[in-house]
Every structure is written in C-alpha cells, then in structure tokens.
Design an enzyme around this catalytic site. Sequence first.
Site, PDB file in Angstrom:
ATOM      1  N   ASP A  49       0.867  -1.167   0.000  1.00 24.04           N
ATOM      2  CA  ASP A  49       0.000   0.000   0.000  1.00 24.04           C
ATOM      3  C   ASP A  49       0.913   1.230   0.000  1.00 24.04           C
ATOM      4  O   ASP A  49       2.136   1.127   0.130  1.00 24.04           O
ATOM      5  CB  ASP A  49      -0.977  -0.027   1.166  1.00 24.04           C
ATOM      6  CG  ASP A  49      -0.316   0.264   2.480  1.00 24.04           C
ATOM      7  OD1 ASP A  49       0.901   0.511   2.501  1.00 24.04           O
ATOM      8  OD2 ASP A  49      -1.014   0.242   3.498  1.00 24.04           O
ATOM      9  N   ASP A  64      -8.031  -7.067   0.861  1.00 23.07           N
ATOM     10  CA  ASP A  64      -7.048  -7.282   1.916  1.00 23.07           C
ATOM     11  C   ASP A  64      -7.664  -6.832   3.217  1.00 23.07           C
ATOM     12  O   ASP A  64      -8.559  -5.984   3.232  1.00 23.07           O
ATOM     13  CB  ASP A  64      -5.786  -6.446   1.680  1.00 23.07           C
ATOM     14  CG  ASP A  64      -5.990  -5.016   2.147  1.00 23.07           C
ATOM     15  OD1 ASP A  64      -6.702  -4.259   1.473  1.00 23.07           O
ATOM     16  OD2 ASP A  64      -5.484  -4.661   3.237  1.00 23.07           O
ATOM     17  N   CYS A  78     -14.147 -27.171   7.654  1.00 20.98           N
ATOM     18  CA  CYS A  78     -12.818 -26.733   7.208  1.00 20.98           C
ATOM     19  C   CYS A  78     -11.870 -27.913   7.043  1.00 20.98           C
ATOM     20  O   CYS A  78     -11.901 -28.869   7.808  1.00 20.98           O
ATOM     21  CB  CYS A  78     -12.246 -25.750   8.225  1.00 20.98           C
ATOM     22  SG  CYS A  78     -10.716 -24.974   7.679  1.00 20.98           S
ATOM     23  N   CYS A 100      -8.438 -27.292   6.768  1.00 17.70           N
ATOM     24  CA  CYS A 100      -7.076 -26.801   7.020  1.00 17.70           C
ATOM     25  C   CYS A 100      -6.389 -27.703   8.034  1.00 17.70           C
ATOM     26  O   CYS A 100      -7.025 -28.474   8.747  1.00 17.70           O
ATOM     27  CB  CYS A 100      -7.079 -25.345   7.476  1.00 17.70           C
ATOM     28  SG  CYS A 100      -7.328 -25.086   9.244  1.00 17.70           S
ATOM     29  N   CYS A 116      -7.716 -27.565  11.622  1.00 16.15           N
ATOM     30  CA  CYS A 116      -8.995 -28.251  11.842  1.00 16.15           C
ATOM     31  C   CYS A 116      -8.853 -29.766  11.731  1.00 16.15           C
ATOM     32  O   CYS A 116      -9.594 -30.508  12.355  1.00 16.15           O
ATOM     33  CB  CYS A 116     -10.055 -27.712  10.890  1.00 16.15           C
ATOM     34  SG  CYS A 116     -10.550 -26.024  11.349  1.00 16.15           S
ATOM     35  N   HIS A 176      -5.744 -20.708  10.475  1.00 15.22           N
ATOM     36  CA  HIS A 176      -7.091 -21.149  10.098  1.00 15.22           C
ATOM     37  C   HIS A 176      -7.890 -20.017   9.443  1.00 15.22           C
ATOM     38  O   HIS A 176      -8.527 -20.215   8.403  1.00 15.22           O
ATOM     39  CB  HIS A 176      -7.841 -21.663  11.329  1.00 15.22           C
ATOM     40  CG  HIS A 176      -9.317 -21.753  11.112  1.00 15.22           C
ATOM     41  ND1 HIS A 176      -9.910 -22.805  10.456  1.00 15.22           N
ATOM     42  CD2 HIS A 176     -10.320 -20.884  11.411  1.00 15.22           C
ATOM     43  CE1 HIS A 176     -11.216 -22.592  10.373  1.00 15.22           C
ATOM     44  NE2 HIS A 176     -11.492 -21.433  10.947  1.00 15.22           N
TER      45      HIS A 176
END
Lengths: 371, 371
Positions: free
Chosen positions: A95, A268, A307, A309, A312, A338
Amino acid sequence: MIRTGPGAFTLRGTSERARRGSLELAHGIVETPSFMPVGTVATVKGLTPRDLREIGSQIVLANTYHLWLRPGGDTIAAAGGLHRFMAWDRPILTDSGGFQVFSLESQRKLDDDGVTFRSHIDGSTHRFTPENVVAFEERLGVDIAMMLDVCTKLPAPDGAIEDAVRRTTDWARRGTAAWTRGATALFGIVQGGLDERLRERSASELVPLDLPGYAIGGLSVGETREEMARFTRFTAERLPVDKPRYLMGVGTVRDLLVAVDAGVDLFDCVYPTRSGRHGRALLHDGSEINIRNATYTRDMAPLDPACSCDVCLTYERAYLSHLFRAGELLGMRLLSYHNVFVLHDVMAQARAAIERDAWPAFRQEIEARNA
Amino acid sequence: MIRTGPGAFTLRGTSERARRGSLELAHGIVETPSFMPVGTVATVKGLTPRDLREIGSQIVLANTYHLWLRPGGDTIAAAGGLHRFMAWDRPILTDSGGFQVFSLESQRKLDDDGVTFRSHIDGSTHRFTPENVVAFEERLGVDIAMMLDVCTKLPAPDGAIEDAVRRTTDWARRGTAAWTRGATALFGIVQGGLDERLRERSASELVPLDLPGYAIGGLSVGETREEMARFTRFTAERLPVDKPRYLMGVGTVRDLLVAVDAGVDLFDCVYPTRSGRHGRALLHDGSEINIRNATYTRDMAPLDPACSCDVCLTYERAYLSHLFRAGELLGMRLLSYHNVFVLHDVMAQARAAIERDAWPAFRQEIEARNA
C-alpha cells in the site's frame, strides 16, 4: 489497450456481476477473486511463507509506511529486495502509506505537494510525496505498488472529501509520471467517500491514466454494510472491465461475498490475523466464534467442522481453548492460520462457482446457512 | 533384570563415559543421548507437533503441575489422553510437579504424606501425594512419569537436604507401589544437593526399587558449572548401567556436552525456547548471540552459518533482527525452532560420535571452537 506482461489481467468469466480473472504479475499469476493477507512489517503475523503457500496465499500485502520507518529501504535493498528479505517468492502488493499516515491525525501535515508526518516509533519527521512513494515501492521490487492517495475519515467536514479527491487525482498523475519500473504494476485509488458525485469524479479522472489496476479506497472505514455494498458497486461500475479492481480493507466471509458480488477482484484486511490473535475464529458459513468462551473448554469438535485446514484436521476446540486460556503463542498462530485459510478457501469456492456461472446460488447458500 | 517392552533401555555403545542407547517407549523409540523440549502446558511454546517432528524431537516433556491446574485431568482424559489432546504421537514425559510446587515457597505446605499448595492461577488449594501424582500421569497416558520428589533450593539450612532425601525415598517407594500402568515407565529422582554422602544415599535407596529409569534432580539450579559437572558424574556413576539416566533442567550446547560426558542420556530445559522468545540464538559451536544487537540489523548471513534448519536456510539475520525490533510473533517462533533444532542436531552428532568411539575428540572440537 490490451496490456501484456506484468499487470496484465485476463477476465476468464463472469456470473452476474461477479468476475473470474487471472492477474499476471512479475512473481506469478493471481487467480481472482483473491484475498490478500496483510504482512504489515514484512511478516503476516505469526505465519511463515511456507504456511502461506500451504493455505493458498497467492499474494501478500505489506505496508510502505511501516517498512519506510523500519527497517527502511536501505536494509531491504541490501537484502536484495522485499521478496528476498521476507523469503516470499510469490507476488507482493505494497500500500502507499496514505491510509496509515492519515490515521495519525495530529502527527501529520498535508499540503498540495505531499504529507509530512512523525514516526510513531521514534517521533522522527518524514515526508511522503507521490514521487518518493512510487520510488520506494519500486526499490522494494514489489509486484503491485499503490499510489499515494488522500484518505478522509468519515464523517468529514464540507469540502474535505472534495479536496481529498482533487489531491488524489493530482498525486495519481504525478505518481504515474514518476513510475519507471515495468515489473511493478502501479494501481490508482478511487476516493470520494459516500458521495456518488465525488466517486464518479474520482473514477473518471483516474481511468484515463490507463493504470494496470484500480482500488476502491475510503470504504470499510465505519460505514454501514449497506453503504459499503452500494458504493462498492457504484464505484466498480465506473472502473474498466479489463483491469483488476481491489477493495481495500475487507476481510470477513460476508463482506467478501458482498464485494465479489459487486464485481471486485482483490481484497485485503488485517481482520483474519488480528481476530485470530484474539481467539476469534472465522467459519466457512460466515459465522464467527470466540474460542475463549467457556462452552469450548470441553468441546472435542474441530474449530470449523466445514474446514479442511491443517489446524482443523489436527486439533480440537478444547485444545485451542486451552492454548488461549493459558496465553500460549501457539494459539495465536493456529487461529491466524485457520482464519486466512477460510478466506482463501471461500474465494477458491467462489472462483469455481463463477466459472460454472453459479455465483448467485453459491452466495445465497452461504448466506442462508448464516441467516 | 532385563526389561522388555515399554521402558526397555538398550545400551548400544560407549565412548569413555558417554553412552549411546535406545529407549523403547509406548509411543516409539528414543535414541539417546537426546534432548527433550519442554511443553509446559501441553505445547512447546510457539511450535507445532509438525515443527517438532521436522526438527527431530523424539520426545517432549509436559508439566504435571500446570496440566493438573489447567485444563485438568478430566479435560485431557475426555480428549483421549495427552497425546491426542496436544496432537503429538511420539513419546511424552511428564515431570511430577515437585519442582514447580517447591518453587512456590510461601504458597505450599509440606508434610510427610504430601504437599499442599495454592494455584498460581486462581489461588485454589490442591494437594499432591506420591500416589495421586502417579495416578494423574497414568491417566494422561504418558510414556514416562516422574515420581513426586522433594526439591530443595540451594543453599539450604542444615538438615533440609537430608529431610528432602528421606522424603524423596519414602515417596518413591509409595509411588512405585501405586504404579499400575505398564505403558507408562516410572522414573525415580535422585536428590542430595551438593553433598556426596546424601547423593550416594539417595541413589542407593532408589536403585533397589528397580525402576525403568532414574533422573538426577536438584542440579542446574544455580550451582557452578564445575559443581554441576562433578555431581552429575558422581550421581551417574551410582546409577544402573542398564537404565536410562536423565539430568533435569539442562539445555545449552555446553551443558549438554558436560552431561553426555558424565554418562547421562536424557535432558530437558525451557532454555532454548525461552531464550528464543527473547531473541537469543544458540549456535552449533556452543556460543550464543542476541539477534536484537545493532550489529545484526544489516547482517545478511544466516542465524548460524553451521546450521541446516529451515530458519537458517530461509532467512537472514537482518530479517530476524527486524522481526524482534518490530516485536513480531514470527521472530519468537523462528528462534525457538532454530534453538531446539541446534540441541537436537548436536545430540545427533554426539550419538554418531559415540557410535564410532570418537566422543572425546567430538567434544573437544566443539569446545575449542568456542574457546
């Protein structure tokens, strides 16, 4: 004009207003819509580049304001650029520092040429101009550099947003003139607050610069969800179809759905990592839970049953609850991991839904689960 | 007697006093000498089980005192035991809580039957006896359970260490009688401070219990390195050759070399993780650096040029320095990872050196580099 090489955007398909695109950058292709995790000071807090690759991050964001102050451009240049410094070989967006500087309020002084501000670290004085910000971002070697813009807090006094739009346009022209590095795609930022006339004007002044991409700034700063949705759509409609559109500061499942629906491609937000550090978990259905609540101390279910991931698949809520109650570092790391995964995964599902022209049903299905 | 199954120790070779062994436990074999990272509250701070496997952790330690208070045995039992709770499928050793309780000083009351103490978390009152501590450790399902012992701070008043030795022996007999679970190997702890007569007595009273292993307690608590070396050797010589020997609280490269040299097989310490969180890096040559020092802000070398861990292969000192200066979580994680790797790697090299009967040369080489 059709752009090729770094910054080229290919619109692969649409489903209602939702867009499925591919953004070609110097360090790789970003499939959109895509969420960009925030690595403020050249680190997505608590996560390694390897973690980020594993959870599907295609591009990360870093902050010009913070890196300018510490460690500074010289150190990053000596390391061979920001990619090498932080050991991340996929695309990076920086940015412009505008948002941070204008958040400083009493510590900055704005004029037509630029903005002078004091460091929050040591009180030293610094100055940003459209030219030196572009030069700094080019020196970091990033894939996408945001133009220095003027942000205004809402509500703003009469004329303040109009002044901000005027300066933002002027600075965008100067930044574009100062842009020299082909491997860094320079994006403009549309301002205009919650005023259709000013949004229209800002977009119409920036689009002729024919930049590789455009951001929608000045939203997600405290307005209602309805206002955010309306002005995101209003602004997106005034941006070129063949350029990527980036809504700054959006990072919940529900807000991402609204923004994709409005035809935005990039997003973002610090929200998934910041809320993760405080024990807040984002779930795939758009709901959120606070793992510190007593109800989870003996809960043997995974954090988010929907989930896949690693967190998880590996841990139960009772263990994550224990880590937060004991103030353990690992808890912050695991929930950050996560939460970013969830946003990436929902965006991957969104891309697939747009490809099969099933976006409205996909969006409605998530929103119904969370009704 | 030759022990088989969980707790069986095979001495594969020696080089001078240094020993190369294999300890068979319910969740796997530990090749010794081996350093055990400390996961006080069921997490090695900042690191996941996957990290630990990657850096070569064969066994981790957890603290009975902390787990007893939070989350408590019921939660861990409901999760299916400590291994499942913390998602670690290799061996776990729990200390007895004695060291923590006796560190509380004003908050505990010792009698012949046990020790009553107040929780540092909420002030609630709890009581440890040799029997209920073994029962708790068995309930967690750990591979090695340490016996409840009586630690004494040094220097101690006349008779205090003698009392501690007497109670430690008595409690070891009671703990052994209460021991029911074959998959949990119960270890005794030799006390006796810096008094050869008391060390001798403690060892001679515990060895007849024929436990699967013995620890050397009450060292690494502020005595000089020479005293530590002397009493480690003195005590180790009085322990069975065919049982693993564990020196509690040792965790620097140099101290590990001293302890291996004295014939010790297992070690634990919070030092590598705690010092890592504070920016202190252990190097393979036994030296240490503080990454916060100004000299590292532009240093483009890896943390430890002799290291092959992922942190040293990925990042430069300048970046790690930046993370610590910016107060970033990732810095703590990365230095903890590196520091534990170093101790594991040095122990792996030590095992190889002992196997080829080259221990003295190996030790001298490291000590010479660090002279």
